[in-house]
Design an enzyme around this catalytic site. Structure first.
Site, PDB file in Angstrom:
ATOM      1  N   LYS A 102      29.389  40.921  41.952  1.00 25.23           N
ATOM      2  CA  LYS A 102      29.721  42.009  41.026  1.00 25.23           C
ATOM      3  C   LYS A 102      28.458  42.322  40.231  1.00 25.23           C
ATOM      4  O   LYS A 102      28.057  41.555  39.358  1.00 25.23           O
ATOM      5  CB  LYS A 102      30.873  41.613  40.103  1.00 25.23           C
ATOM      6  CG  LYS A 102      31.316  42.759  39.205  1.00 25.23           C
ATOM      7  CD  LYS A 102      32.528  42.377  38.377  1.00 25.23           C
ATOM      8  CE  LYS A 102      33.128  43.561  37.647  1.00 25.23           C
ATOM      9  NZ  LYS A 102      32.218  44.275  36.785  1.00 25.23           N
ATOM     10  N   ARG A 158      27.794  52.422  37.898  1.00 28.70           N
ATOM     11  CA  ARG A 158      28.439  52.806  39.156  1.00 28.70           C
ATOM     12  C   ARG A 158      28.102  54.256  39.485  1.00 28.70           C
ATOM     13  O   ARG A 158      28.168  55.116  38.611  1.00 28.70           O
ATOM     14  CB  ARG A 158      29.959  52.657  39.019  1.00 28.70           C
ATOM     15  CG  ARG A 158      30.709  52.946  40.309  1.00 28.70           C
ATOM     16  CD  ARG A 158      32.187  52.679  40.106  1.00 28.70           C
ATOM     17  NE  ARG A 158      32.956  52.735  41.324  1.00 28.70           N
ATOM     18  CZ  ARG A 158      34.153  52.159  41.455  1.00 28.70           C
ATOM     19  NH1 ARG A 158      34.685  51.497  40.464  1.00 28.70           N
ATOM     20  NH2 ARG A 158      34.814  52.268  42.584  1.00 28.70           N
ATOM     21  N   LYS A 171      38.646  41.327  40.027  1.00 28.66           N
ATOM     22  CA  LYS A 171      37.344  40.926  39.474  1.00 28.66           C
ATOM     23  C   LYS A 171      37.479  39.583  38.772  1.00 28.66           C
ATOM     24  O   LYS A 171      38.534  39.248  38.229  1.00 28.66           O
ATOM     25  CB  LYS A 171      36.805  41.996  38.523  1.00 28.66           C
ATOM     26  CG  LYS A 171      37.703  42.321  37.352  1.00 28.66           C
ATOM     27  CD  LYS A 171      37.128  43.448  36.528  1.00 28.66           C
ATOM     28  CE  LYS A 171      38.102  43.860  35.437  1.00 28.66           C
ATOM     29  NZ  LYS A 171      37.674  44.958  34.609  1.00 28.66           N
TER      30      LYS A 171
HETATM   31  P1  AMP Z   1      34.850  46.613  35.162  1.00 25.61           P
HETATM   32  O1  AMP Z   1      33.927  47.736  34.706  1.00 25.61           O
HETATM   33  O2  AMP Z   1      34.615  45.321  34.467  1.00 25.61           O
HETATM   34  O3  AMP Z   1      36.296  47.049  35.223  1.00 25.61           O
HETATM   35  O4  AMP Z   1      34.479  46.270  36.677  1.00 25.61           O
HETATM   36  C1  AMP Z   1      34.549  47.220  37.695  1.00 25.61           C
HETATM   37  C2  AMP Z   1      33.172  47.746  37.992  1.00 25.61           C
HETATM   38  O5  AMP Z   1      32.345  46.765  38.618  1.00 25.61           O
HETATM   39  C3  AMP Z   1      33.149  48.859  39.004  1.00 25.61           C
HETATM   40  O6  AMP Z   1      33.518  50.088  38.418  1.00 25.61           O
HETATM   41  C4  AMP Z   1      31.708  48.864  39.469  1.00 25.61           C
HETATM   42  O7  AMP Z   1      30.933  49.650  38.578  1.00 25.61           O
HETATM   43  C5  AMP Z   1      31.267  47.433  39.264  1.00 25.61           C
HETATM   44  N1  AMP Z   1      30.900  46.718  40.501  1.00 25.61           N
HETATM   45  C6  AMP Z   1      29.821  45.903  40.594  1.00 25.61           C
HETATM   46  N2  AMP Z   1      29.755  45.359  41.819  1.00 25.61           N
HETATM   47  C7  AMP Z   1      30.799  45.829  42.540  1.00 25.61           C
HETATM   48  C8  AMP Z   1      31.268  45.614  43.878  1.00 25.61           C
HETATM   49  N3  AMP Z   1      30.629  44.806  44.701  1.00 25.61           N
HETATM   50  N4  AMP Z   1      32.397  46.266  44.258  1.00 25.61           N
HETATM   51  C9  AMP Z   1      33.051  47.096  43.414  1.00 25.61           C
HETATM   52  N5  AMP Z   1      32.646  47.336  42.142  1.00 25.61           N
HETATM   53  C10 AMP Z   1      31.545  46.705  41.695  1.00 25.61           C
END
Ligand code: AMP
Length: 581
Positions: free
Chosen positions: A251, A256, A424
């Site tokens: 992650k 993004r 996540k």
């Molecule tokens: P969060 O912002 O904490 O809800 O986490 C989701 C975000 O993690 C996504 O919107 C992406 O911007 C980010 N992200 C980073 N690595 C990945 C990955 N391998 N697959 C999907 N999302 C990812």
């Protein structure tokens, strides 16, 4: 259609806090409109002339609007300015003054919806010499034939302050109720999620019914609402939820980006649908050069890297690429790589309904080798032990955690939804704080002592998706450095409201109210039951909500997130549930 009829509907919506009532008011109006007018009314109800992802250039300066109000009402600019400072909102001032115009109109032409759309589009497209004067006159011309309510919404639209309180979910409800059955609602929402264009979906529905809506599909150039992940408190639970086997990816902690690559060029969109192409011109041109086919839509995370050793750098570094000016230097000084993790379209084929393993395969063979385009690191993981090792590798590489992704045949790309197909798990979950929250600023308290004369603390809210309201969760006064304290008025004041916005549910009364717009990232010690906060009110205890203890601003202004993307009340409930397990 007279614009006054539409303005009076906006007024009724603003006056009610009930989502059901809003839906019925809107649906009554929607049912009377022809498809093209319906499209325009949908945009206007969101204060826009185009879909969300279209660069909105309507924003007139406050000074110009002040002049137009003064010119039409006959009151001096200083009187208008004084009232504006007091009311904090040009719409309210225009409304008050139009009701007591000093100059009575000799010639008046009815203000129709068509005339308003044409007028606003002309304001938007005026540029070059004398454009300010032209914009002002165009607005004054419409105000001249406006009653008080019409004037209120015109001034809010042109200054980017239009928020009547009906969110996108209410508009979808109203569309379903005017033109389809309740059971069609998910398909209408899907069409919106894959196009991000509520006006076009409304027009398609009104003109072609549900058959036309079912045919709406992903298109290069039209951003798609992003898929989001659920969270779980341990890797063991992640693996159980995934039935013992999943694709696990690093992650990455960056920005993004959804890239729309066509023969004509590349457009990059943030998850908030802003056009980021000029922020990452290097990424855009590498994607175009490295794509083997003609067109594609891919998603990835842009992360700053150290050129000397290729190491990933913390999130703060990549935010330098979000600035508005001096991009040329930022591109040189803050090199980035994009880590691709999904593909939604390739050469005329919508891939969103393919399972994740197939999408991943298509993605891996879609690009030639390129220095700054990298596939996200992915392993198939089949045990909690393997998951532990992969997680440790992710942290060692500078990532914030892992994303577990379902490998099942149902693992489609669910545009606009958060679910357990992706889970996540972040390093924060290992310490006593469970996660960061992205919260909307809905109010401010004036500072005391060293913070006298500035905002000292902010009232923060989560978003209750079901009620479509913003519910308070903490008063935030820690983690602000001097630079942030100084920047608060510029960041917040344009969202000031004289009263509590209709879509805000709060027992606390701050010194200043704001429309929920600005999102800040907040950490905290834990969630606790709180009689003064309204998030999840009555869920765990009667008349009691949930509050974050010892909240602290992390320094991240989440300008990549829209207010409806704030941490939701149901996520807060899940976190509280995990904490009390
Ligand atoms: P969060 O912002 O904490 O809800 O986490 C989701 C975000 O993690 C996504 O919107 C992406 O911007 C980010 N992200 C980073 N690595 C990945 C990955 N391998 N697959 C999907 N999302 C990812």
């Amino acid at each position: 259609m007279l614009y006054s009829d539409i303005a009076s509907v906006f007024d009724r919506i603003e006056g009610t806090g009930s989502r059901l009532e809003m839906t019925s008011i809107l649906s009554e109006l929607f049912g009377t409109l022809d498809p093209a007018s319906l499209r325009n009314v949908v945009y206007l109800s969101q204060g826009k002339l185009h879909p969300d992802f279209f660069p909105q250039k309507l924003g007139m300066s406050d000074k110009l609007v002040l002049k137009a109000i003064s010119m039409t009402s006959g009151f001096s600019e200083s009187t208008v300015e004084e009232m504006w400072v007091k009311e904090g909102d040009p719409g309210t001032v225009a409304e008050m003054l139009m009701g007591m115009k000093k100059q009575t109109a000799l010639f008046s032409e009815p203000l129709t919806l068509d005339r308003v759309m044409k007028g606003l589009l002309s304001i938007e497209s005026s540029d070059g010499k004398d454009s300010q004067e032209r914009k002002m006159k165009l607005l004054a011309n419409m105000l001249h034939d406006s009653g008080p309510t019409e004037a209120r919404y015109l001034c809010r639209i042109v200054t980017g302050r239009m928020r009547v309180g009906a969110g996108s979910m209410t508009i979808l409800d109203a569309l379903a109720s005017s033109y389809a059955d309740k059971s069609d609602r998910p398909e209408i929402e899907r069409a919106f999620n894959v196009t991000c264009d509520m006006g076009a979906v409304a027009e398609t529905l009104a003109a072609g019914g549900m058959d036309a809506v079912r045919n709406v599909s992903v298109k290069v150039g039209s951003p798609i609402k992003v898929m989001l992940a659920e969270r779980l408190p341990s890797l063991g639970e992640v693996m159980t939820k995934m039935d013992g086997r999943c694709g696990m990816e690093f992650k990455y902690d960056g920005i993004r980006v959804q890239a729309h690559i066509s023969e004509a060029g590349v457009r990059l969109y943030s998850r908030r649908l802003e056009d980021l192409t000029s922020n990452f011109p290097d990424v855009a041109s590498s994607l175009r050069a490295a794509l083997k086919g003609k067109e594609a839509i891919v998603e990835g995370e842009c992360v700053s890297v150290d050129l000397r050793d290729g190491r990933m750098l913390p999130f703060q570094e990549v935010t330098h690429r979000r600035r508005k000016h001096g991009m040329e230097n930022a591109v040189k000084d803050y090199p980035v790589k994009i880590f691709l993790f999904d593909i939604l379209h390739t050469d005329g084929r919508d891939t969103t309904l393919l399972p994740y393993p197939e999408r991943r395969e298509i993605l891996s063979s879609a690009f030639r080798d390129s220095e700054n385009i990298v596939m996200s690191n992915m392993n198939v993981i089949s045990s909690p032990e393997e998951a532990d090792i992969f997680f440790a590798d992710a942290l060692a590489a500078g990532c914030e955690g892992i994303m577990a992704k379902s490998l099942s045949p149902e693992s489609v790309y669910r545009a606009g939804s958060r679910g357990f197909l992706w889970i996540k798990y972040k390093k924060d979950y290992r310490s006593d704080l469970i996660d960061t929250y992205d919260l909307a600023v809905i109010g401010a308290f004036y500072g005391m002592g060293k913070r006298k004369g500035r905002y000292g603390a902010l009232l923060m809210a989560a978003y209750d998706q079901e009620m479509q309201s913003y519910t308070t969760i903490c008063k935030l006064g820690t983690g602000f450095d001097d630079a942030f304290l100084d920047s608060m008025p510029e960041l917040l004041d344009r969202h000031k409201k004289a009263e509590r916005p209709a879509n805000v549910d709060s027992k606390m009364v701050p010194d200043v109210w704001f429309d929920p717009y600005v999102i800040l990232e907040v950490t905290g010690a834990e969630l606790s039951l709180s009689p003064i906060h309204t998030t999840a009110s009555g869920v765990f205890k009667e008349d009691t909500g949930l509050g974050i203890r010892f909240p602290r601003f992390t320094g991240k202004v989440r300008d990549d997130k829209g207010p409806e993307e704030a941490t939701s009340a149901s996520e807060v409930m899940d976190i509280y549930g995990m904490q009390t397990k």
